[in-house]
Scaffold this motif. Structure first.
Motif, PDB file in Angstrom:
ATOM      1  N   ILE A   5      -2.968  12.487   7.229  1.00 26.52           N
ATOM      2  CA  ILE A   5      -1.873  11.669   6.716  1.00 26.52           C
ATOM      3  C   ILE A   5      -0.693  12.580   6.404  1.00 26.52           C
ATOM      4  O   ILE A   5      -0.822  13.537   5.635  1.00 26.52           O
ATOM      5  CB  ILE A   5      -2.317  10.894   5.462  1.00 26.52           C
ATOM      6  CG1 ILE A   5      -3.383   9.870   5.841  1.00 26.52           C
ATOM      7  CG2 ILE A   5      -1.124  10.205   4.793  1.00 26.52           C
ATOM      8  CD1 ILE A   5      -3.975   9.128   4.669  1.00 26.52           C
ATOM      9  N   GLN A   6       0.450  12.305   6.994  1.00 31.27           N
ATOM     10  CA  GLN A   6       1.617  13.158   6.832  1.00 31.27           C
ATOM     11  C   GLN A   6       2.798  12.432   6.200  1.00 31.27           C
ATOM     12  O   GLN A   6       3.877  13.006   6.079  1.00 31.27           O
ATOM     13  CB  GLN A   6       2.027  13.735   8.189  1.00 31.27           C
ATOM     14  CG  GLN A   6       0.943  14.617   8.796  1.00 31.27           C
ATOM     15  CD  GLN A   6       1.313  15.152  10.164  1.00 31.27           C
ATOM     16  OE1 GLN A   6       2.086  14.540  10.893  1.00 31.27           O
ATOM     17  NE2 GLN A   6       0.762  16.305  10.511  1.00 31.27           N
ATOM     18  N   SER A   7       2.590  11.188   5.801  1.00 31.49           N
ATOM     19  CA  SER A   7       3.680  10.444   5.177  1.00 31.49           C
ATOM     20  C   SER A   7       3.124   9.446   4.177  1.00 31.49           C
ATOM     21  O   SER A   7       1.962   9.025   4.283  1.00 31.49           O
ATOM     22  CB  SER A   7       4.522   9.713   6.226  1.00 31.49           C
ATOM     23  OG  SER A   7       3.725   8.763   6.923  1.00 31.49           O
ATOM     24  N   THR A   8       3.947   9.079   3.215  1.00 30.71           N
ATOM     25  CA  THR A   8       3.514   8.104   2.218  1.00 30.71           C
ATOM     26  C   THR A   8       3.304   6.747   2.854  1.00 30.71           C
ATOM     27  O   THR A   8       3.915   6.419   3.883  1.00 30.71           O
ATOM     28  CB  THR A   8       4.569   8.015   1.092  1.00 30.71           C
ATOM     29  OG1 THR A   8       4.051   7.245   0.020  1.00 30.71           O
ATOM     30  CG2 THR A   8       5.854   7.372   1.585  1.00 30.71           C
ATOM     31  N   GLN A   9       2.441   5.945   2.256  1.00 29.99           N
ATOM     32  CA  GLN A   9       2.070   4.648   2.825  1.00 29.99           C
ATOM     33  C   GLN A   9       2.297   3.545   1.796  1.00 29.99           C
ATOM     34  O   GLN A   9       2.240   3.785   0.589  1.00 29.99           O
ATOM     35  CB  GLN A   9       0.589   4.660   3.230  1.00 29.99           C
ATOM     36  CG  GLN A   9       0.201   5.786   4.166  1.00 29.99           C
ATOM     37  CD  GLN A   9       0.816   5.650   5.532  1.00 29.99           C
ATOM     38  OE1 GLN A   9       0.884   4.550   6.074  1.00 29.99           O
ATOM     39  NE2 GLN A   9       1.278   6.761   6.094  1.00 29.99           N
ATOM     40  N   PRO A  10       2.530   2.311   2.267  1.00 33.34           N
ATOM     41  CA  PRO A  10       2.626   1.194   1.325  1.00 33.34           C
ATOM     42  C   PRO A  10       1.272   0.946   0.677  1.00 33.34           C
ATOM     43  O   PRO A  10       0.232   1.351   1.211  1.00 33.34           O
ATOM     44  CB  PRO A  10       3.044   0.016   2.211  1.00 33.34           C
ATOM     45  CG  PRO A  10       2.615   0.387   3.581  1.00 33.34           C
ATOM     46  CD  PRO A  10       2.731   1.880   3.663  1.00 33.34           C
ATOM     47  N   PRO A  11       1.246   0.296  -0.481  1.00 35.49           N
ATOM     48  CA  PRO A  11      -0.037   0.069  -1.169  1.00 35.49           C
ATOM     49  C   PRO A  11      -0.985  -0.769  -0.331  1.00 35.49           C
ATOM     50  O   PRO A  11      -0.562  -1.613   0.465  1.00 35.49           O
ATOM     51  CB  PRO A  11       0.382  -0.661  -2.455  1.00 35.49           C
ATOM     52  CG  PRO A  11       1.736  -1.217  -2.179  1.00 35.49           C
ATOM     53  CD  PRO A  11       2.378  -0.272  -1.230  1.00 35.49           C
ATOM     54  N   LEU A  12      -2.277  -0.509  -0.510  1.00 31.56           N
ATOM     55  CA  LEU A  12      -3.301  -1.273   0.197  1.00 31.56           C
ATOM     56  C   LEU A  12      -3.422  -2.664  -0.432  1.00 31.56           C
ATOM     57  O   LEU A  12      -3.720  -2.787  -1.614  1.00 31.56           O
ATOM     58  CB  LEU A  12      -4.647  -0.553   0.122  1.00 31.56           C
ATOM     59  CG  LEU A  12      -4.720   0.787   0.847  1.00 31.56           C
ATOM     60  CD1 LEU A  12      -6.037   1.482   0.543  1.00 31.56           C
ATOM     61  CD2 LEU A  12      -4.563   0.602   2.349  1.00 31.56           C
ATOM     62  N   LYS A  13      -3.202  -3.673   0.364  1.00 27.22           N
ATOM     63  CA  LYS A  13      -3.263  -5.046  -0.151  1.00 27.22           C
ATOM     64  C   LYS A  13      -4.692  -5.578  -0.103  1.00 27.22           C
ATOM     65  O   LYS A  13      -5.505  -5.164   0.716  1.00 27.22           O
ATOM     66  CB  LYS A  13      -2.344  -5.953   0.673  1.00 27.22           C
ATOM     67  CG  LYS A  13      -0.867  -5.598   0.568  1.00 27.22           C
ATOM     68  CD  LYS A  13      -0.020  -6.558   1.389  1.00 27.22           C
ATOM     69  CE  LYS A  13       1.471  -6.207   1.281  1.00 27.22           C
ATOM     70  NZ  LYS A  13       2.306  -7.114   2.099  1.00 27.22           N
ATOM     71  N   PHE A  14      -4.954  -6.502  -0.988  1.00 25.69           N
ATOM     72  CA  PHE A  14      -6.260  -7.170  -0.993  1.00 25.69           C
ATOM     73  C   PHE A  14      -6.374  -8.044   0.255  1.00 25.69           C
ATOM     74  O   PHE A  14      -5.444  -8.759   0.616  1.00 25.69           O
ATOM     75  CB  PHE A  14      -6.408  -8.026  -2.247  1.00 25.69           C
ATOM     76  CG  PHE A  14      -7.741  -8.711  -2.361  1.00 25.69           C
ATOM     77  CD1 PHE A  14      -8.860  -8.022  -2.778  1.00 25.69           C
ATOM     78  CD2 PHE A  14      -7.867 -10.062  -2.047  1.00 25.69           C
ATOM     79  CE1 PHE A  14     -10.089  -8.652  -2.876  1.00 25.69           C
ATOM     80  CE2 PHE A  14      -9.090 -10.702  -2.151  1.00 25.69           C
ATOM     81  CZ  PHE A  14     -10.208  -9.987  -2.567  1.00 25.69           C
ATOM     82  N   ILE A  15      -7.529  -7.965   0.920  1.00 19.64           N
ATOM     83  CA  ILE A  15      -7.760  -8.764   2.137  1.00 19.64           C
ATOM     84  C   ILE A  15      -8.559  -9.998   1.734  1.00 19.64           C
ATOM     85  O   ILE A  15      -9.740  -9.904   1.382  1.00 19.64           O
ATOM     86  CB  ILE A  15      -8.514  -7.939   3.197  1.00 19.64           C
ATOM     87  CG1 ILE A  15      -7.729  -6.663   3.523  1.00 19.64           C
ATOM     88  CG2 ILE A  15      -8.732  -8.769   4.455  1.00 19.64           C
ATOM     89  CD1 ILE A  15      -8.477  -5.707   4.433  1.00 19.64           C
TER      90      ILE A  15
END
Length: 468
Positions: A5-15
């Motif tokens: 992982i080389q960049s920030t990611q959006p939060p993991l949403k509930f599925i």
């Protein structure tokens, strides 16, 4: 495992769970192929047979569930990633067949909701979340102290769902068919909550937990493939080739595995000593009564502790609990650095702030790799192979070493080599009445906590007896 992982990611949403019988039916049709080949058909075939014991117990429970008399949870062992497929085979093929043979009438679908680690969709891809949601899956964010949405969803399904629910109380795989990792208290707590919710609704169903053990055996002992794997591990690690020709076949393989383990531990000790400034003694144990195996395991556990300390120091996390507990907390800490809830729109950040966020995410991913290596060895003991020097136990241990070297050598984790055809052996245990235990634990909070603790211990004992 995903690429670095080389960049920030959006939060993991509930599925959200969106059970779809049609999708489940398609998965059931494809199940024999998935069991044999999983996702890599060019690898040696996987599971070619599944046997189960005491299945009539489960068939009768489904009959009572469909009649509205009970609610139940399947607490299954989770040694390998194939376990969910084996559970699906048990429910979709074996239970209906045994029910017909025993004259047990089942009126509707034999299936279950299930909990799965939210992190699986990180390394496998979003398609897995879509699929799991359609076949009854509820994602749980491991490591989070209180995943409210997952807990509420699972609690609602346990109490009011059209199907039972399945949970792996170990919380993750440990790679050992013959060792049960310490159970997390969530399964017992869910059982107590279900009784409580039913009583509030003036309902009379009995709440039950069913322990289920899963073990794997090779159709033919894969000694030649194991020799190939050990040779590969020796070559990849840089260990000089040394012919060992004294002893039985099992003794020779054991010597090779111990030699490889000692070499890797020594290399990793120097790695952490030199580059992470960890205080790791260069001398072995001074306990003269300790066997070479015990000394080696003591060094391994010390090394695992130091690897976790490196990550804990970076994230500012206190070392509490066993190795598994510490790994869970570090996973949550790492995800908080990568999947940023505090950044509503990462694409709207100015380049400077986005660069800082990416920097943090990349470094967090690197630090978490120390924890991933520890995860692979949490169940390793000094006597596992010596107690039963079977091809299965040799293979399990060698494959854990393969996982470690793969994680260090590359940013992706390749599929494990298939050493041979395997059979899965499933045992349905005696049902445990949670309702009865709930009555005995009424009083104060201490009694309730003790009730959950006692139930967790008894479930652990039941699973251990079933695989002994």
């Amino acid at each position: 495992m995903p690429r670095s992982i080389q960049s920030t990611q959006p939060p993991l949403k509930f599925i959200t769970q969106r059970f779809n019988p049609l999708v489940l039916q398609i998965v059931r049709w494809l199940l024999p192929i998935a069991l044999r080949f999983r996702t890599r058909p060019w690898l040696t075939a996987g599971i070619v047979g599944i046997e189960a014991k005491n299945v009539e117990v489960l068939a009768e429970l489904y009959q009572q569930f469909q009649a509205g008399k009970i609610r139940f949870l399947l607490a299954f062992r989770h040694p390998e990633v194939e376990d969910p497929l084996c559970m699906l085979y048990l429910l979709s093929r074996i239970v209906p067949r045994v029910a017909r043979q025993e004259g047990i009438s089942l009126q509707s679908l034999v299936h279950s909701y299930f909990l799965y680690d939210r992190g699986m969709t990180v390394w496998a891809g979003n398609w897995l979340g879509w699929l799991f949601s359609r076949v009854g899956g509820v994602p749980v964010h491991r490591g989070r102290r209180l995943d409210r949405q997952a807990i509420q969803t699972a609690r609602e399904l346990f109490t009011n769902g059209e199907l039972p629910i399945a949970v792996a109380p170990e919380g993750g795989t440990n790679g050992h068919s013959g060792i049960v990792s310490p159970l997390e208290p969530g399964v017992a707590q869910m059982g107590f909550w279900c009784v409580e919710d039913l009583q509030k609704a003036n309902r009379t169903e009995t709440v039950i937990i069913v322990p289920i053990a899963i073990q794997y055996r090779y159709v033919e002992p894969p000694w030649s493939k194991l020799d190939w794997l050990l040779s590969k591990l020796e070559a990849d690690s840089g260990l000089a080739v040394k012919e060992i020709d004294r002893g039985t076949q099992e003794e020779i393989y054991y010597q090779r595995l111990c030699r490889l383990a000692e070499y890797l531990i020594t290399e990793m000790e120097e790695f952490y000593r030199r580059f992470y400034h960890q205080d790791i003694p260069k001398t072995s144990s001074t306990d003269e009564s300790a066997s070479p195996n015990q000394v080696l395991i003591a060094r391994l556990h010390r090394l695992l502790d130091k690897a976790l300390q490196v990550t804990e120091q970076y994230f500012g996390v206190q070392a509490q609990g066993n190795f598994i507990d510490r790994c869970r907390r570090l996973e949550e800490a790492g995800w908080n650095y990568i999947y940023r809830k505090d950044l509503p729109d990462i694409n709207a950040l100015p380049p400077f702030k986005r660069g800082l966020a990416d920097w943090i995410a990349e470094e967090a991913d690197l630090r978490m790799r120390h924890m991933r290596i520890v995860e692979s060895f949490v169940a390793v003991t000094a006597t596992y192979i010596q107690e039963k020097p079977t091809a299965e136990r040799f293979a399990e241990t060698a494959l854990l070493v393969f996982d470690m070297l793969s994680r260090i050598q590359d940013t992706t984790l390749p599929g494990r080599p298939r050493l041979g055809l395997r059979q899965a052996h499933i045992t349905v245990g005696e049902p445990i009445s949670v309702t009865e235990r709930f009555r005995n634990s009424q009083g104060d909070r201490y009694a309730a906590r003790q009730g959950v603790s006692d139930l967790t211990k008894d479930l652990q004992i039941a699973l251990e007896k079933m695989i002994s």
